[in-house]
Design a protein around this motif. Structure first.
Motif, PDB file in Angstrom:
ATOM      1  N   VAL A 191       0.839  -1.203   0.000  1.00 39.27           N
ATOM      2  CA  VAL A 191       0.000   0.000   0.000  1.00 39.27           C
ATOM      3  C   VAL A 191       0.874   1.252   0.000  1.00 39.27           C
ATOM      4  CG1 VAL A 191      -1.749   1.311   1.266  1.00 39.27           C
ATOM      5  CG2 VAL A 191      -1.879  -1.189   1.187  1.00 39.27           C
ATOM      6  N   LEU A 192       1.913   1.249   0.844  1.00 43.18           N
ATOM      7  CA  LEU A 192       2.798   2.413   0.925  1.00 43.18           C
ATOM      8  C   LEU A 192       3.589   2.619  -0.362  1.00 43.18           C
ATOM      9  CD1 LEU A 192       4.176   2.086   4.576  1.00 43.18           C
ATOM     10  CD2 LEU A 192       2.546   3.773   3.712  1.00 43.18           C
ATOM     11  N   ARG A 235       2.425   7.054  -6.528  1.00 40.88           N
ATOM     12  CA  ARG A 235       1.458   8.112  -6.815  1.00 40.88           C
ATOM     13  C   ARG A 235       2.098   9.481  -6.590  1.00 40.88           C
ATOM     14  NH1 ARG A 235      -2.074   9.480  -9.927  1.00 40.88           N
ATOM     15  NH2 ARG A 235      -0.701  11.253 -10.036  1.00 40.88           N
ATOM     16  N   VAL A 236       2.834   9.634  -5.493  1.00 41.54           N
ATOM     17  CA  VAL A 236       3.473  10.907  -5.172  1.00 41.54           C
ATOM     18  C   VAL A 236       4.609  11.188  -6.154  1.00 41.54           C
ATOM     19  CG1 VAL A 236       4.765  12.188  -3.422  1.00 41.54           C
ATOM     20  CG2 VAL A 236       2.827  10.762  -2.745  1.00 41.54           C
ATOM     21  N   TYR A 237       5.398  10.157  -6.461  1.00 43.67           N
ATOM     22  CA  TYR A 237       6.467  10.330  -7.451  1.00 43.67           C
ATOM     23  C   TYR A 237       5.897  10.844  -8.770  1.00 43.67           C
ATOM     24  CZ  TYR A 237      10.226   7.908  -4.844  1.00 43.67           C
ATOM     25  OH  TYR A 237      11.202   7.560  -3.945  1.00 43.67           O
ATOM     26  N   LEU A 267       8.393   5.429   6.583  1.00 39.45           N
ATOM     27  CA  LEU A 267       7.571   4.306   7.049  1.00 39.45           C
ATOM     28  C   LEU A 267       8.003   3.006   6.374  1.00 39.45           C
ATOM     29  CD1 LEU A 267       4.005   5.919   7.119  1.00 39.45           C
ATOM     30  CD2 LEU A 267       5.332   5.119   9.084  1.00 39.45           C
ATOM     31  N   LEU A 268       8.290   3.070   5.089  1.00 39.80           N
ATOM     32  CA  LEU A 268       8.726   1.869   4.375  1.00 39.80           C
ATOM     33  C   LEU A 268      10.043   1.336   4.935  1.00 39.80           C
ATOM     34  CD1 LEU A 268       7.804   2.810   0.696  1.00 39.80           C
ATOM     35  CD2 LEU A 268       7.022   0.782   1.928  1.00 39.80           C
ATOM     36  N   ILE A 269      10.966   2.226   5.218  1.00 37.55           N
ATOM     37  CA  ILE A 269      12.264   1.807   5.751  1.00 37.55           C
ATOM     38  C   ILE A 269      12.105   1.198   7.139  1.00 37.55           C
ATOM     39  CG2 ILE A 269      14.505   2.644   6.557  1.00 37.55           C
ATOM     40  CD1 ILE A 269      14.409   4.681   4.250  1.00 37.55           C
ATOM     41  N   VAL A 270      11.332   1.850   7.992  1.00 39.00           N
ATOM     42  CA  VAL A 270      11.124   1.363   9.362  1.00 39.00           C
ATOM     43  C   VAL A 270      10.474  -0.016   9.362  1.00 39.00           C
ATOM     44  CG1 VAL A 270       9.786   1.756  11.476  1.00 39.00           C
ATOM     45  CG2 VAL A 270      11.040   3.647  10.422  1.00 39.00           C
TER      46      VAL A 270
END
Length: 329
Positions: free
Chosen positions: A70-71, A77-79, A124-127
């Motif tokens: 999802v992230l 989308r943001v890119y 968030l993805l990294i964490v």
């Protein structure tokens, strides 16, 4: 809270409020979140079903993986929003109906807001993924690198000016999304449980996105603008057959997977019927091109939902869900 008109965002002063309301318009969490989770577990459970006849399981790693899908979808989308901002604003101000009401065009959200959203999503993805280690971490690193390269146009600026180049370099990123799911599965069950059928599954996972991407850029001759479309490249007579080809690929892969797993006839029947809806719409455009018949995208989206949800529900019904590995939270 829902937003029906992007213009309702204008005048919102708080950055968190602007970002949240932007998400409600461009990436509705209740829709995109559920879609990402369904897609993840459709692939994840299918990999289990291909490897054994046992019930399917949910693991803690898979929960993190589903959230990551999802992230990653949000990050893409943001890119896309950031790298296409100038072109979208130009098209919107020129009166293109597909762009004039976008938040970035109306000023409802700023570039700075999107940059903040990008870095929050990245963090968030990294964490979530770094602690997973092993195959899931490798899958994450590869997918993150590919999505970042897409943000940079793969350091080949010409891609941004050519629709076919953009498709060839960007649309297959969906395969890397599937590869990440395979990596999470490998971390849970071992890479030795993965065979060539995983590639068929990835093609089934990707094909509806190829159909969606090509179907949304088909217009009747009188509706064409400076925005490049597949109907400009291939001509309106040939363009509708491009999404049809992807639909045939996806449907064929799903039928083969269903047979390999040993599922009954229901899933293939549902998928075939669902595929006929967008195919008939494409044919309608070929017979009588107009703004109405060019509206193919929603019907492809219904087909994609039938593919993902149909596979997920069929696996849960036929194999059952064993919660013995479900983490105690």
């Amino acid at each position: 809270m829902t937003i029906n008109d992007p213009k309702d965002l204008v005048g919102v002063s708080s950055r968190p409020a602007r970002i949240w309301r932007y998400l409600l318009v461009m990436f509705p969490p209740h829709i995109m979140g559920l879609s990402g989770i369904v897609k993840f577990y459709a692939v994840y459970f299918c990999l289990q079903a291909l490897a054994s006849d046992e019930s399917v399981h949910i693991t803690l790693n898979s929960m993190f993986g589903a959230f990551s899908i999802v992230l990653f979808s949000l990050l893409l989308r943001v890119y896309d929003e950031l790298k296409d901002a100038k072109a979208d604003i130009r098209l919107g101000r020129a009166g293109d109906p597909r762009y004039m009401d976008r938040p970035i065009v109306t000023g409802a959200v700023t570039i700075e807001d999107l940059v903040v959203l990008r870095w929050v999503t990245t963090a968030l993805l990294i964490v979530i993924n770094v602690p997973l280690s092993g195959w899931p971490l490798i899958g994450f690193a590869v997918l993150f690198l590919v999505t970042w390269l897409s943000f940079k146009w793969f350091f080949w600026p010409a891609i941004s000016r050519h629709l076919l180049l953009a498709f060839v370099t960007h649309n297959p990123i969906t395969l890397f999304f599937g590869g990440y799911i395979v990596a999470v599965y490998a971390g849970d069950y071992g890479v030795h449980h993965i065979d060539a059928w995983a590639l068929v599954l990835l093609l089934a996972f990707w094909a509806p996105l190829g159909a969606w991407e090509t179907s949304r850029k088909i217009r009747a001759p009188e509706d064409e603008t400076e925005y490049e479309t597949y109907s400009q490249i291939f001509g309106w007579k040939l363009a509708p057959f491009v999404p049809i080809a992807f639909i045939i690929l996806g449907t064929t892969c799903m039928i083969l997977l269903s047979s390999q797993i040993g599922l009954n006839w229901v899933l293939p029947a549902v998928v075939v019927v669902a595929s006929l809806v967008p195919v008939s719409r494409c044919i309608a455009f070929r017979v009588s091109p107009s703004q109405k018949t060019a509206h193919i995208q929603p019907f492809v989206e219904l087909y994609a939902v039938a593919m993902d949800l149909g596979l997920l529900v069929t696996l849960l019904v036929s194999r059952g869900l064993d919660l013995s590995r479900f983490p105690a939270l």
